[in-house]
Design a protein around this motif. Sequence first.
Motif, PDB file in Angstrom:
ATOM      1  N   TYR A  39       0.832  -1.204   0.000  1.00 12.22           N
ATOM      2  CA  TYR A  39       0.000   0.000   0.000  1.00 12.22           C
ATOM      3  C   TYR A  39       0.871   1.260   0.000  1.00 12.22           C
ATOM      4  N   ASN A  40       1.880   1.279   0.863  1.00  7.38           N
ATOM      5  CA  ASN A  40       2.771   2.448   0.959  1.00  7.38           C
ATOM      6  C   ASN A  40       3.582   2.646  -0.315  1.00  7.38           C
ATOM      7  N   ARG A  41       4.065   1.566  -0.891  1.00  7.06           N
ATOM      8  CA  ARG A  41       4.830   1.666  -2.135  1.00  7.06           C
ATOM      9  C   ARG A  41       3.956   2.170  -3.280  1.00  7.06           C
ATOM     10  N   LYS A  42       2.719   1.680  -3.353  1.00  7.58           N
ATOM     11  CA  LYS A  42       1.809   2.129  -4.406  1.00  7.58           C
ATOM     12  C   LYS A  42       1.469   3.611  -4.222  1.00  7.58           C
ATOM     13  N   ALA A  43       1.311   4.045  -2.969  1.00  9.75           N
ATOM     14  CA  ALA A  43       1.044   5.458  -2.701  1.00  9.75           C
ATOM     15  C   ALA A  43       2.234   6.309  -3.134  1.00  9.75           C
ATOM     16  N   GLY A  44       3.433   5.859  -2.829  1.00  7.81           N
ATOM     17  CA  GLY A  44       4.634   6.587  -3.238  1.00  7.81           C
ATOM     18  C   GLY A  44       4.763   6.661  -4.748  1.00  7.81           C
ATOM     19  N   PHE A  45       4.500   5.551  -5.420  1.00 12.93           N
ATOM     20  CA  PHE A  45       4.563   5.528  -6.878  1.00 12.93           C
ATOM     21  C   PHE A  45       3.486   6.436  -7.471  1.00 12.93           C
ATOM     22  N   GLY A  46       2.303   6.461  -6.846  1.00 14.28           N
ATOM     23  CA  GLY A  46       1.244   7.367  -7.297  1.00 14.28           C
ATOM     24  C   GLY A  46       1.668   8.825  -7.187  1.00 14.28           C
ATOM     25  N   GLY A  47       2.377   9.159  -6.112  1.00 13.37           N
ATOM     26  CA  GLY A  47       2.900  10.518  -5.946  1.00 13.37           C
ATOM     27  C   GLY A  47       3.924  10.860  -7.016  1.00 13.37           C
ATOM     28  N   GLU A  48       4.755   9.891  -7.377  1.00 19.63           N
ATOM     29  CA  GLU A  48       5.744  10.125  -8.431  1.00 19.63           C
ATOM     30  C   GLU A  48       5.053  10.336  -9.784  1.00 19.63           C
ATOM     31  N   ARG A  49       4.008   9.572 -10.044  1.00 19.25           N
ATOM     32  CA  ARG A  49       3.275   9.732 -11.309  1.00 19.25           C
ATOM     33  C   ARG A  49       2.553  11.080 -11.350  1.00 19.25           C
ATOM     34  N   LEU A  93      17.540  18.005  -8.646  1.00 25.70           N
ATOM     35  CA  LEU A  93      17.194  16.655  -8.224  1.00 25.70           C
ATOM     36  C   LEU A  93      15.912  16.723  -7.411  1.00 25.70           C
ATOM     37  N   PHE A  94      14.990  15.807  -7.677  1.00 21.05           N
ATOM     38  CA  PHE A  94      13.727  15.760  -6.948  1.00 21.05           C
ATOM     39  C   PHE A  94      13.623  14.446  -6.189  1.00 21.05           C
ATOM     40  N   GLU A  95      13.374  14.533  -4.906  1.00 21.13           N
ATOM     41  CA  GLU A  95      13.036  13.385  -4.074  1.00 21.13           C
ATOM     42  C   GLU A  95      11.560  13.552  -3.756  1.00 21.13           C
ATOM     43  N   ILE A  96      10.727  12.682  -4.292  1.00 17.10           N
ATOM     44  CA  ILE A  96       9.280  12.868  -4.258  1.00 17.10           C
ATOM     45  C   ILE A  96       8.682  12.064  -3.118  1.00 17.10           C
ATOM     46  N   LYS A  97       7.819  12.711  -2.343  1.00 19.64           N
ATOM     47  CA  LYS A  97       7.097  12.051  -1.257  1.00 19.64           C
ATOM     48  C   LYS A  97       5.607  12.278  -1.478  1.00 19.64           C
ATOM     49  N   ASN A  98       4.812  11.291  -1.120  1.00 20.98           N
ATOM     50  CA  ASN A  98       3.362  11.383  -1.229  1.00 20.98           C
ATOM     51  C   ASN A  98       2.802  11.221   0.173  1.00 20.98           C
ATOM     52  N   ILE A  99       2.631  12.351   0.846  1.00 18.82           N
ATOM     53  CA  ILE A  99       2.249  12.347   2.251  1.00 18.82           C
ATOM     54  C   ILE A  99       0.906  13.060   2.398  1.00 18.82           C
ATOM     55  N   ALA A 100      -0.026  12.422   3.084  1.00 20.47           N
ATOM     56  CA  ALA A 100      -1.335  13.035   3.311  1.00 20.47           C
ATOM     57  C   ALA A 100      -1.239  14.046   4.457  1.00 20.47           C
ATOM     58  N   GLY A 101      -2.109  15.037   4.419  1.00 19.04           N
ATOM     59  CA  GLY A 101      -2.165  16.023   5.487  1.00 19.04           C
ATOM     60  C   GLY A 101      -1.639  17.371   5.041  1.00 19.04           C
ATOM     61  N   LYS A 102      -1.444  18.242   6.007  1.00 19.15           N
ATOM     62  CA  LYS A 102      -0.964  19.587   5.728  1.00 19.15           C
ATOM     63  C   LYS A 102       0.552  19.616   5.737  1.00 19.15           C
ATOM     64  N   LEU A 103       1.089  20.395   4.830  1.00 15.02           N
ATOM     65  CA  LEU A 103       2.530  20.606   4.781  1.00 15.02           C
ATOM     66  C   LEU A 103       2.790  22.047   5.187  1.00 15.02           C
ATOM     67  N   GLN A 104       3.556  22.225   6.241  1.00 13.45           N
ATOM     68  CA  GLN A 104       3.897  23.567   6.692  1.00 13.45           C
ATOM     69  C   GLN A 104       5.382  23.797   6.453  1.00 13.45           C
TER      70      GLN A 104
END
Length: 110
Positions: A39-49, A93-104
């Motif tokens: 689930y976490n890997r698919k979420a990360g890959f979704g963020g990259e896409r 260089l981009f390190e992509i994260k797919n994190i739910a919630g607010k980013l401050q």
Amino acid sequence: MYLIYKTRTTPKLIIAQHALLKRLPPTHQKYEKIRTDLYNRKAGFGGEREFDYQLREFAPSYPHAVLHDLYLKQDQVYFQIDSLLITPSVIVLFEIKNIAGKLQIKQNPT
């Protein structure tokens, strides 16, 4: 001009974990750990896409190149870069994260 020299593909580990879960009984001691990891890997890959889509939509108008999912080696150590944008004046260089919630984002006092 927009060139993608290396496209992003579904990671082999996602494909393997998906196949494993289809064959593994839900009562197996590792089932939940594998399911959560998948689930976490698919979420990360979704963020990259999603990043790839946004980059295409808002790409710079000047010449540039994009490489996704690079594996490189430096001094016998391998490392991975999610995305690399190359322009005539800068490399990003981009390190992509797919994190739910607010980013401050807060500026540190100087």
